[in-house]
Design an enzyme around this catalytic site. Structure first.
Site: not given
Ligand code: DX5
Ligand code: ZN
Length: 221
Positions: A14, A39, A41, A43, A72, A74, A143, A148-150, A178-180, A200
């Site tokens: 990402s 990927h 994102d 937003m 993606h 959002m 998710m 919203g955030f990485g 997606d996420g963590g 990401g």
């Molecule tokens: C968060 C995004 C993700 C983000 C994941 O809202 O949709 O795609 O980049 O970031 P990581 O992999 O750092 O959790």
């Molecule tokens: Zn994403």
């Protein structure tokens, strides 16, 4: 470009954690490491409390990469904007069930535009919300953080929904998380049935991207 056929494990870096002033180089670096999917994102500062990239950025990135662009969205009004991302060069577009007025229509519209389609569930949204549309999609996105955030902490409870989604869609549809996601969480989500791992911070947040991608692949098995 098309999503790889379901059945292989794919890492989708990402760009949210990449250097936005050097996106062409960043894309080239992960492409050289062998990934197939990127990927992106999007937003809107409304559906999520953050703002990232829009249509012109996707269109310009398209000129510099043959990676599969997994967009993606959002955003609050996916029906209003999705086609523009398809026309800008997105290969796959995921939108959120929480804000979609007519998901079946939008999936059909994306397919007509030559784009594959994905539906996404926030951590608090039950799988039942996508039960009727999941099989119309090419990929379902679960998710595993609040969007919203990485670099947020993985929500283990949300990841468990992958099991039910995989039961619903069978082997022919990709299931993305997606996420963590990173070396410490990849094995669990693959065990639940995920085959597409967005990462990401675990890729672009690391100095050595090749080693970072290899570490996730090794953990995913
Ligand atoms: C968060 C995004 C993700 C983000 C994941 O809202 O949709 O795609 O980049 O970031 P990581 O992999 O750092 O959790
Ligand atoms: Zn994403």
């Amino acid at each position: 470009m098309r999503l790889p056929k379901a059945g292989t494990i794919e890492i989708a870096p990402s760009v949210l954690s990449a250097d936005f002033a050097r996106l062409a180089d960043e894309m080239a670096e992960v492409a050289a490491a062998g990934v197939k999917i990127l990927h992106l994102d999007v937003m809107d500062g409304h559906f999520v409390p953050n703002i990232t990239i829009g249509v012109p950025v996707v269109a310009n990135l398209r000129k510099h990469s043959d990676l599969v662009f997994d967009c993606h969205l959002m955003i609050s009004e996916p029906e209003r904007y999705a086609a523009r991302f398809a026309e800008a060069g997105a290969d796959h577009i995921t939108f959120h069930i929480e804000v979609s007025e007519n998901p079946v229509n939008l999936i059909e519209k994306l397919h007509k535009l030559g784009c594959s389609a994905g539906i996404c569930l926030n951590p608090e949204t039950p799988v039942a919300a996508i039960q009727d549309v999941a099989l119309l999609c090419d990929m379902v996105l679960i998710m595993t953080v609040h969007p919203g955030f990485g670099a947020q902490e993985f929500i283990a409870e949300a990841a468990k929904k992958v099991v039910r989604v995989r039961e619903i869609v069978g082997p022919g549809v990709r299931v993305e998380v997606d996420g963590g996601i990173g070396p410490t969480t990849a094995a669990a989500v693959v065990g639940y049935g995920a085959d597409t791992l967005v990462a990401g911070n675990a890729v672009f947040g690391q100095k050595d991207r090749l080693a970072a991608i290899r570490a996730i692949q090794a953990a995913a098995g």
